[in-house]
Design a protein around this motif. Sequence first.
Motif, short mmCIF file in Angstrom:
data_model
loop_
_atom_site.label_atom_id
_atom_site.label_comp_id
_atom_site.label_asym_id
_atom_site.label_seq_id
_atom_site.Cartn_x
_atom_site.Cartn_y
_atom_site.Cartn_z
N GLY A 154 0.82 -1.21 0.00
CA GLY A 154 0.00 0.00 0.00
C GLY A 154 0.85 1.25 0.00
N ALA B 235 -7.08 -1.49 1.34
CA ALA B 235 -8.01 -0.98 0.33
C ALA B 235 -8.73 0.27 0.81
CB ALA B 235 -9.02 -2.06 -0.05
N VAL C 191 -5.62 2.97 0.92
CA VAL C 191 -4.87 3.25 -0.30
C VAL C 191 -5.75 3.80 -1.42
CG1 VAL C 191 -3.45 2.20 -2.13
CG2 VAL C 191 -3.06 1.62 0.26
N THR C 192 -6.93 3.26 -1.60
CA THR C 192 -7.78 3.70 -2.71
C THR C 192 -8.09 5.19 -2.64
OG1 THR C 192 -8.69 1.47 -2.88
CG2 THR C 192 -9.93 3.24 -3.94
N PRO C 193 -8.55 5.74 -1.52
CA PRO C 193 -8.77 7.19 -1.47
C PRO C 193 -7.48 7.99 -1.63
CG PRO C 193 -9.80 6.13 0.42
CD PRO C 193 -9.00 5.09 -0.29
N LEU D 279 -4.84 7.18 -3.44
CA LEU D 279 -4.48 7.20 -4.86
C LEU D 279 -5.38 8.15 -5.64
CD1 LEU D 279 -3.70 3.43 -5.53
CD2 LEU D 279 -2.08 5.33 -5.43
N GLY D 280 -6.67 8.17 -5.32
CA GLY D 280 -7.58 9.12 -5.97
C GLY D 280 -7.21 10.56 -5.67
#
Length: 176
Positions: free
Chosen positions: A17, A146, A149-151, A153-154
Motif C-alpha cells: 500500500g 483498500a 490506499v484507494t482514497p 491514490l484518488g
Amino acid sequence: MNAATFVRSWPSVFAWGAGLITAALGAGAITRPDSGAAASGLGIGLVVLGLAALAWGGVVLWAGRLVVPALVLGGSLAAIVGATALLFVVPAHTSVLAVAAASLLFVIVGASAAVHLRRRRRVAHPERTPQPMSVVGLLVAAAVIAVVVTPALGATQNAVLLRDDGTVPVISHEGH
C-alpha cells in the motif's frame, strides 16, 4: 491460529500500500509539465522507493519472514522524508491525504522492521525458520489497505491534475 500468525503478513501488505502511494506521488511529480528539478528528483526517488516497497512485500510473503530489516527501516524513513519534502516543494499538486497515508503505512512497516531487529539482537540464534502466513490475516490486511490506499491514490491523481483555476478535469463519455 495465534495472534502472531494472524498479523505476520501485515508488514508486506502495508508495504504494498505504501509503495503504491509513494510511486504514484513520485510519478505525479515527474510527469507534471511544470515540474522543476527538485520535484523531478524527489519524484524519481519516490518512484524507486515505492517500487522497492512493492518488491520487498512480495519477497516477505515468499520467504515467510521479514528480510533485510535494517534496509527496510532506512527505506521507510527515506520515503516518509521524501514524501513530506515533496509536499513542501510542490504543495499545490501533492495530496496531503496521500502523504499522510503513505507515512502511516511506512511507520507500521518501519516499526515492524525495528521490532524484528531488536528481537534478533536479543536472541542467541537470530535465524528463524519461515512461518506460514495466515490467509485470514492477509485478507484483513488487504481490506484495511483498500480502505486507506484507494482514497489516497484518488487524491494523488486529483492533486496532480489540479488546474491553476482550482478545478480538476472531468472525463465524460456522453455522446459516444
